[in-house]
Design an enzyme around this catalytic site. Sequence first.
Site, short mmCIF file in Angstrom:
data_model
loop_
_atom_site.label_atom_id
_atom_site.label_comp_id
_atom_site.label_asym_id
_atom_site.label_seq_id
_atom_site.Cartn_x
_atom_site.Cartn_y
_atom_site.Cartn_z
N HIS A 96 -0.17 16.79 -12.70
CA HIS A 96 -1.37 15.80 -12.95
C HIS A 96 -0.81 14.83 -11.85
CE1 HIS A 96 2.38 14.46 -15.30
NE2 HIS A 96 1.96 13.22 -15.20
N HIS A 98 -1.48 10.66 -10.89
CA HIS A 98 -1.55 9.42 -11.49
C HIS A 98 -2.34 8.51 -10.50
CE1 HIS A 98 1.79 9.39 -14.46
NE2 HIS A 98 2.10 10.40 -13.76
#
Length: 135
Positions: A96, A98
């Site tokens: 992922h 940020h």
Amino acid sequence: MFCAIVSGTAPASVVHEDEQLIAFCDLMPINPGHLLVVPKKHAANLAELPEETGALMFPLAQRLAARIRRSPLPCDGINLSVCDGRAAGQSVFHSHLHVVPRVAGDGLGFPLHVDVRVATRSDLDQVAGLLRAEP
């Protein structure tokens, strides 16, 4: 955890969703507006992340960063960050990205405060040689 959010079985404050990606508010935000851009198909790390999916994540993060800047949320800057592996700070093993709004004096230290030395050209050339694409 991300699998439950992607499947819709766990609650999330979603700001974007399409066929490949979902973006939602981080449960433990560094600052208000801290978002996670997550591929819907599981990839534990960057090595497992298909290039096509990775190529979609950064442009979405750019658009979300622009939304944050236009919003009333406090934002003096933005950090985009990927933690890849435990030693790099990865704690959720689903790749992922940020998107972190930054405010002057928020306490998140960048640049990182580590003991660094200026590399010699020889050191840099050696590393570059190790990392060049093979013919």
